[in-house]
Design an enzyme around this catalytic site. Sequence first.
Site, mmCIF file in Angstrom:
data_model
loop_
_atom_site.group_PDB
_atom_site.id
_atom_site.type_symbol
_atom_site.label_atom_id
_atom_site.label_comp_id
_atom_site.label_asym_id
_atom_site.label_seq_id
_atom_site.Cartn_x
_atom_site.Cartn_y
_atom_site.Cartn_z
ATOM 1 C CG ASP A 17 -1.948 -1.055 1.208
ATOM 2 O OD1 ASP A 17 -2.462 -1.346 0.122
ATOM 3 O OD2 ASP A 17 -2.241 -1.621 2.266
ATOM 4 C CB CYS A 18 0.701 4.516 -1.499
ATOM 5 S SG CYS A 18 -0.880 5.245 -1.231
ATOM 6 N N GLY A 19 0.611 3.892 1.946
ATOM 7 C CA GLY A 19 0.896 4.400 3.276
ATOM 8 C C GLY A 19 0.073 5.592 3.712
#
Length: 78
Positions: A17-19
């Site tokens: 995931d990109c966070g």
Amino acid sequence: MNHSTFGLYDPARDHSDCGVGFLTRLDGTPSHDVIRKGDEALRAIPHRGGKSAEGVGDGAGVSVDLSVEFFGALTRTP
């Protein structure tokens, strides 16, 4: 990296995931500039805050803390 199933973790469901980003003022002073910078940050990563052809968003956005006094003033409640 080799992961094994542990508790609720299932390596078969693992993905990248990109966070999360976090912006704040160290002195705690409320400032519209923090919101402006949050908007800048969201727009800097075009795959966040995006919408599908159907107009459905992915849930990216900004969370803010509203004090009881501020929320009361907005809603005109004591």
